[in-house]
Design an enzyme around this catalytic site. Structure first.
Site: not given
Ligand code: MUC
Ligand code: MG
Length: 371
Positions: A19, A164, A166, A195, A221, A246, A270, A324
């Site tokens: 991941h 979402k 990354k 994100d 994000e 975040d 969070k 999420e």
């Molecule tokens: C984040 O920064 O949101 C949450 C889901 C993911 O894939 O990473 C985290 C942390």
């Molecule tokens: Mg995040």
């Protein structure tokens, strides 16, 4: 119910695939479990998850365990779990920062308080408004083809229709391209969000967000570093696509500043960022008062930590961007004997005394460190 003992254990859970985040690739996720035991043997469990040791935030798993054992535990032993807010007040008066450590302990104390009364934790937060919550999946395999396959399988299984991505690692232009290819593949059947995990500077953010907005992306994000709140304000006022804060929401005071200066028009909740569930409810109140929308974030918790967040999120009137809380789906195994149920694009908030999850002690011995 007075608290007789408190134990902390670090658990490493393997993931179903790597991941990839901007700062770390997770193949083994580390969670910290706290158990408080009442005088009659009743137990309350708490959890926080961390990402990549010291790479995501300042509190490492080892520091969380040590700081709980040495500095927080003595403030909690002998106290009545029903007074969880008063206990947090004491802890906050003696321990600076350490929001993850505080969140794990508070979650355990709250579960003991709920179990003592024989109620679900959401009842201690005013009652459930939602019995299920929309849940996003994070596409972070790092490969466009694999991400598209994952998204399509998920849509077909009616598991997720919010994704979402990354995109903080590697070349920004290629990442934007990757996002737009996924958006093109799923069209309007899903909401696509990104994100950046703080990875861009402001000029990079300007051209990338412009392209993402034009391509129909729904949410951006944390594009800028947590400290760059002025930059986040400029982005939030420049673009129509919402900018979500975040990592920049690291305390209630920061949350207030971010709300006041509109350094984001959506907040990712969070519990670990702000020392627990009671503080998270306050974040939601600040956002509500400021007209800022909410999203139920995760640090990728196991089934227990996911249930902890779900109980609190279920008491918040409007979670406009969903949640999420997909953590349990990313792991090859679980530390609870019952599972979180995902169906029809939603997570069912578990019921039952406390968080409604049964700890599997054998699994904790299997995945726990130094046991
Ligand atoms: C984040 O920064 O949101 C949450 C889901 C993911 O894939 O990473 C985290 C942390
Ligand atoms: Mg995040």
């Amino acid at each position: 119910m007075n608290i007789r003992s408190l134990d902390v254990v670090i658990v490493d859970l393997p993931t179903i695939r790597p991941h990839k985040l901007a700062m770390h690739t997770i193949v083994m996720q580390t969670i910290i479990l706290v158990r408080v035991t009442g005088e009659d043997g009743l137990e309350g469990w708490g959890e926080v998850a961390t990402i990549g040791g010291a790479s995501y935030c300042a509190e490492t798993p080892e520091a969380i365990k040590m700081n709980i054992e040495k500095y927080i535990k003595p403030l909690v032993i002998g106290r009545n779990a029903a007074h969880f807010d008063a206990i947090s007040y004491t802890v906050n008066n003696h321990v600076v920062g350490n929001t993850f450590a505080k969140a794990a302990v508070e979650a355990a104390v709250i579960e003991l308080a709920a179990k003592t009364r024989g109620v679900s934790v959401h009842e201690l937060f005013g009652g459930q408004i939602h019995d299920s919550l929309p849940v996003a999946w994070t596409l972070a395999s790092g490969e466009t083809r694999r991400d598209i396959e994952e998204a399509k399988e998920s849509l077909h299984a009616k598991r997720h229709n919010i994704f979402k991505l990354k995109i903080g690692m590697g070349d920004p232009k290629r990442n934007v391209d990757h996002v737009l290819k996924i958006k093109e593949a799923v069209g309007d059947t899903a909401s696509i969000r990104v994100d950046v995990n703080q990875a861009w500077d402001e000029t990079t953010a300007m051209y990338c967000i412009e392209a993402l907005e034009d391509g129909g992306i729904d949410l951006i994000e944390q594009p800028l570093p947590a400290w760059n709140k002025e930059g986040m304000s400029r982005l939030a006022s420049r673009f129509k696509v919402p900018i979500m804060a975040d990592e920049s929401l690291g305390s209630l005071e920061e949350v207030y500043q971010v709300a006041k200066h509109r350094s984001g028009n959506v907040f990712s909740l969070k519990p670990a960022n702000v020392s627990g569930l009671t503080a998270t409810k306050k974040v939601a109140a600040i956002a509500e008062a400021a007209g800022i929308s909410l999203y139920g974030g995760t640090m990728i918790e196991s089934a227990l930590g996911t249930a902890i967040c779900a109980h609190l999120y279920s008491t918040i009137p409007e979670m406009k961007y969903g949640t999420e809380l997909f953590g349990p789906l990313l792991f090859t195994d679980t530390i609870t004997t019952n599972a979180i149920v995902y169906e029809e694009f939603q997570l069912k908030v578990p019921n039952g005394p406390g968080y409604g999850m049964e700890i599997d002690v054998e699994k904790i011995f299997h995945y726990g460190r130094d046991l």
